[in-house]
Every structure is written in structure tokens, then in C-alpha cells.
Design a protein around this motif. Sequence first.
Motif, short mmCIF file in Angstrom:
data_model
loop_
_atom_site.label_atom_id
_atom_site.label_comp_id
_atom_site.label_asym_id
_atom_site.label_seq_id
_atom_site.Cartn_x
_atom_site.Cartn_y
_atom_site.Cartn_z
N VAL A 215 0.81 -1.23 0.00
CA VAL A 215 0.00 0.00 0.00
C VAL A 215 0.84 1.28 0.00
O VAL A 215 0.35 2.35 -0.34
N ALA A 216 2.12 1.16 0.35
CA ALA A 216 2.95 2.37 0.43
C ALA A 216 4.26 2.17 -0.33
O ALA A 216 5.34 2.35 0.20
N TYR A 217 4.14 1.80 -1.58
CA TYR A 217 5.33 1.58 -2.41
C TYR A 217 5.79 2.88 -3.08
O TYR A 217 6.90 2.99 -3.54
N GLU A 218 4.89 3.85 -3.13
CA GLU A 218 5.18 5.07 -3.86
C GLU A 218 5.88 6.10 -2.96
O GLU A 218 5.40 6.43 -1.89
N ALA A 219 7.00 6.62 -3.46
CA ALA A 219 7.75 7.61 -2.68
C ALA A 219 7.45 9.04 -3.11
O ALA A 219 7.61 9.97 -2.33
N THR A 220 7.05 9.19 -4.36
CA THR A 220 6.82 10.54 -4.89
C THR A 220 5.78 11.26 -4.05
O THR A 220 4.74 10.70 -3.75
N ASN A 221 6.08 12.50 -3.67
CA ASN A 221 5.12 13.26 -2.88
C ASN A 221 4.68 14.50 -3.67
O ASN A 221 5.31 15.56 -3.60
N VAL A 222 3.61 14.29 -4.43
CA VAL A 222 3.09 15.38 -5.26
C VAL A 222 2.61 16.55 -4.39
O VAL A 222 2.65 17.71 -4.81
N GLY A 223 2.19 16.23 -3.17
CA GLY A 223 1.72 17.27 -2.26
C GLY A 223 2.80 18.31 -2.01
O GLY A 223 2.56 19.52 -1.99
N VAL A 224 4.04 17.83 -1.84
CA VAL A 224 5.17 18.74 -1.62
C VAL A 224 5.43 19.56 -2.87
O VAL A 224 5.68 20.77 -2.81
N GLN A 225 5.35 18.90 -4.02
CA GLN A 225 5.65 19.61 -5.28
C GLN A 225 4.64 20.69 -5.60
O GLN A 225 4.98 21.77 -6.05
N ILE A 226 3.36 20.36 -5.35
CA ILE A 226 2.31 21.30 -5.74
C ILE A 226 2.06 22.36 -4.67
O ILE A 226 1.56 23.43 -4.94
N GLY A 227 2.42 22.03 -3.42
CA GLY A 227 2.23 22.98 -2.33
C GLY A 227 1.02 22.67 -1.46
O GLY A 227 0.48 23.55 -0.80
N SER A 228 0.59 21.39 -1.47
CA SER A 228 -0.57 21.02 -0.66
C SER A 228 -0.12 20.25 0.58
O SER A 228 0.27 19.08 0.49
N ALA A 229 -0.20 20.90 1.73
CA ALA A 229 0.24 20.26 2.97
C ALA A 229 -0.64 19.07 3.31
O ALA A 229 -0.15 18.04 3.80
N SER A 230 -1.95 19.17 3.03
CA SER A 230 -2.85 18.07 3.40
C SER A 230 -2.54 16.82 2.58
O SER A 230 -2.49 15.71 3.11
#
Lengths: 426, 214
Positions: A215-230
Motif C-alpha cells: 500500500v505504500a510503495y510510492e515515494a513521490t510526494n506530489v503534495g510537496v511539489q504542488i504545495g498542498s500540505a494536506s
Amino acid sequence: MTSKAEIAVEKFLEKTDSEAASFFEACVHCGICAEACQFHLATGDPKYTPTYKLRPMERAYKREKAPFSSLKKMLGLAPKPVTEEELIEWGPLVYDSCNMCARCTLVCPMGIDIAGTISKMRAGYEAAGLAPEGLERSVEFVKKTTSPMGVTIKALSAQIKHQEKATGLKIEVDKQGADYMCTFSSSEIMGYPEVLGAYAKLFDRAGVSWTISSVAYEATNVGVQIGSASLAKEIVTRVVESAEALGVKAVISPECGHAYGAIRFAGPNLMGRQYKFEVVHIIEVIDQLRREGKLPAGKKDARKMTLHDPCQIVRRGGLLKEPRRLLDDSCSNFTEMKYAGKANFCCGGGGGVSANERAEELRTEAFSLKVDQLNGVDGLEAVVVPCANCRSVFEDGLDAYEMDLEVLGLAELVAETLAEPDEKQG
Amino acid sequence: MSFLNFVEGPLFTFAAAVFVLAALWRLIGIIRIGRTKDISPPKGSAAVGFIKGNLRHFIPRGIFAKRTMVHLVGGYGFHLGLFVLVFFGVYHIDFLNERILGFSWPALPRWAFLLTSAIAFSGLIMLWVRRISDPVMRLISDKDDHIGSWLTFLVMLSGCFALEQAHDSLRATHMLLVDIWLIYFPFSRLMHGFTFFLSRGQSGATYGRKGIDL
């Protein structure tokens, strides 16, 4: 009804802490930062001057929050309010032409962290619904599949099977109590699945156990890139809860730039607590295992190679010596490119720029600086790029500039040049 | 009370008070905004990073030196020159001794003062010419940048005119400009003379905590 500009400004002000305020207060408009910015250097356009990219957020701060702002407002000396039109006009400066590489901080006489402040500024854009479409699409994919490219566990399982077959080694999923839980970026899973085999080979040789969470294989954090803390928090939480449920000793961040900073440094702050495990970068782990003698180096690759320094791993991640030590062990003809190390240029696609279709042309133009660096190494045959995102930007860029050069990941190179069990260390 | 007595007396006291109080207000105002405590496990020391960040950015990195030569020569020439003029000019030392501190220190000889003036003027002019001629600086500069440069230039120029002590009016003009400069300083970008340590220190601390020397 609250306007988009009001929402963005409210977020700008919320994100302007004493650090960002000190940056806005110290900038003397010298423009030296332009001399370090890849987008300015590639295009010559003054609008890509890093400090200029912060202008709307700086204006909001100086109008509403800075010391003496009330007095200046009363006297009619405060800056004008930020408008939605202006924010839209600035969008390409905030998202398309800043890869948050922090090269400008190296040269800034005031030490201003423009990359970090752009990240805060993006929070305002995201809150107001002004983020670019390409990144918003990645967000939709993440919500549906956890991966910004829509990679499902089914797709990952298929890649795992291929790699098990290729290496003859078992890759365990959801193994309780493993030493390491590895995460990957979608582009690695789909574009460079050999990395799974490389990990299997390395960890098997080192005698450590590892696993991948279903369930947690993905490391990419689009939230950080786009600016969404939630969203950033949601992604980090998924990894943290899975790792804690599996009881692993450490989570390994892959050869992916921003993912390391997202989980290692931003994550605990987003979740409001520390983890019950360590977070380490794959390069740190391999380097440590090598130094402990668990991954002896074998016959070196004789091709002439150079190393690209991913900004988030080297300049903003602090892993400067480790990849070089590993490359020295693995390659007999390793040559540094101009500006190697802390001052290296970004691939041009960092900070979400590669996921932003609107920025494609500009990104290719920015890659021209990387082309110059590569052309500066005579007889170059391969470039080691220890970041999956950089790697795909490199492949697109090399194609656009019609260059024939092999692009390699570091873990794969180390795995390929390991000493055979009965071989003397090389 | 003569005009000279006024600008060196009550107006100077007022300007100095505004300078000190407003500069403190601004610095405290920035610090008071605060920042969220970082709870990620540190890899290095934020305090060491704060100091290192401050020291590191005094020295330009070699690879950028050629591209930033004008700023480097102009910036160091002007700032160091101005510092030496203000604190080692004989009339400044006398003024500070008599009006504020009650003690003095050795002053620069006249030839060194003139040489330093030339360096400081050249630096300031270089930076301002760059500001109006370089496309990047033209785009990002605002009124405050120009007012700060011109005001400083006029203070220095009037100081040169007053050097011979030939007329009270020249000394009074210099002091009036100094008073205006002191009042303008804390509300303007001239405050970078104090805010630089916060900026360098904060980013140094942020990166230092992550074990990064940027």
C-alpha cells in the motif's frame, strides 16, 4: 465570496514565518541570483530572476504583515494589493521556471532560500486553485492509485515478478520485521524496473532483509511539489503507518530527489510526530553497506562516465560524497563535469517542472546547460543520474538535443559491478 | 540656535532616536513572527548553521565570481569604504567622542581618508550604474532602491564638501542629510545592514539542521 487572490494572500501570510520574513526584509534587489538560475542563464530573460518570482508573496507580506505595514498603509506607502490577474501572470514563474534547486542560495549575498520560499508560495497558489493542470492531474492519480503516474499494485507486482525471474532472487512484499522497507518512484517502477532487481541483488549480498509495502510503495510526494500540505501529509502518513505496521527498522527513500526531503525532513512536521523507524536514502544505505564490507566492489566498468548531482539529494539533501565514493568504486574512468557537486545544474525538471506540461518547452531550453556540461567531458560514454525524475528528464533532453549517451542509475551500476562471491575486491 | 546647532543638536538626537528605536522595532517585529519548531530528527546543528550561514555568504563562491564581479568589487568597495569613512574619519571620531561616546580612537591620515572615499564612491557609483543599466536589476529595482542609493551618495558627497570645514553651511548640509538618512534607514531597504544576519542565519540554520552547508 472570497476571491482567489484573497485565498492565496491569506495562505501567503500564513506561510510567511520569521524565516521568509527575514528573506523579504534582507533582499537588496542586487539580481545576483539570476546568475545562478538555470532558466535565466538558458533564456537570458530577466523575468526568471529568482527573487522576482517571489514578488507577489513579498508584496502581500509587506502590505499586511511586515513591521510598519499599518503605518505605511495609513500613509499610502504600502505596496498595492495582489490581484488574481497578477497571480495568474506569475504562475509560470512559480511553477514552470523554478525547480526549487537552491542554486540561487549559493550565490545570494543574503543567503536567501528562494527554493524554500517558492515552496511556501506554491501553498497559496494551490489553496486558491491556481496550480498548473499537469500537477493537478498528478494529484488526481495519487488520490485514485497512490501514484502520480497511476501505477497500481498490480503493475508493481508484474514488475516484481519480472525482476525475480531476471535475478533469481525473491522480492518479498509486506514482510513483517524486515530491516528495510523500500519505496520507489513511479518512473522507476514503470521506466527503470531493473532497479528492483538491483536492490534484490544488493540486499541479498549484504545479508539484510527488505520488503516492499503493497500500500505504500510510492515515494513521490506530489503534495510537496504542488504545495498542498494536506496531500503531502496523506502521502507521508501512508508510508509511515505501513512501515510501523510492518515493524521495519528503516524506510529507504529511492533515487528520487524530492521524495527524500519530503519523508525525512518535512514528514515528521506534517504528521506532528517523529517516526518509530529511521529514514535513509538508498545512496546512504549502499554507501554504508559498502564501507562495512558487505558490498565488496568487483570489476569496474571501464566506460567514461560522469555524475549528475540531483539538487534535492546533493545541494538540498547533503549527500555529496556518498555517490562519488560509490562511483569511484564502480567505474575506472569516472570524470566530473564542470560545476560538479554543490553547484551543479538541475536537470531542469525538478520541483514538479517535469510533471508540468506547460513548462515542456522551457524545460528543454534549460536542459541546454546540461548539454553543455556533458559536452564538456571528452569522450563521455555514460552519465550516472541517481534520481528517477532527473533520469527521465535526461532521456527526453538527450533525445531533443540528439545526443547518444547512456543514462544509468547508481544502484544498478553498483549492483552490476559487485564482486562475485569468490572474486577479490576490485 | 544656529541651523548648524539645530541639525547637530536636537534634530540629530531625534534622528538617532528614530534610527535606533525603529530599527529595533523592525528587527523584533521580524523575529516575533516566529516559526514552527522543526521536529524532524536533526542531522546537524541549527546553531552552528546559523553562524556558518552568516560567515559563508561573506565569501563569494569561486564559480560565480566572474559573473558577479561588478557586485563583488562594487559591493565590497562601497561597504568597506563607507565603514572605514564613518568610523575612522577624524571629524566623525571627534563628533562621536564629543556628542555620544566620550572616548576616541586613532583616525585615518588624510591621504588614506581620501583614498577610501574614492573607493567607496567608485563602489557606490558602480552599483548604481549597474542598477540602471542591467536588465535584471532594472526589472527588480524599485523607488526605495534608488532613494537609498542617492541619499547615501548625497551624504557622502556633502561630507566631502564639508571636509575642509571652510563653511558652517557645508557642515550643516552634511549633518542635515545624515539626519534624513538616519530617519529613512529603518523604514527602507537600507535596513539590510542589520537584516542580513537574520536572513543568512535563518537559512543557514534550516540547512545546517539537515546537515547541509549551503
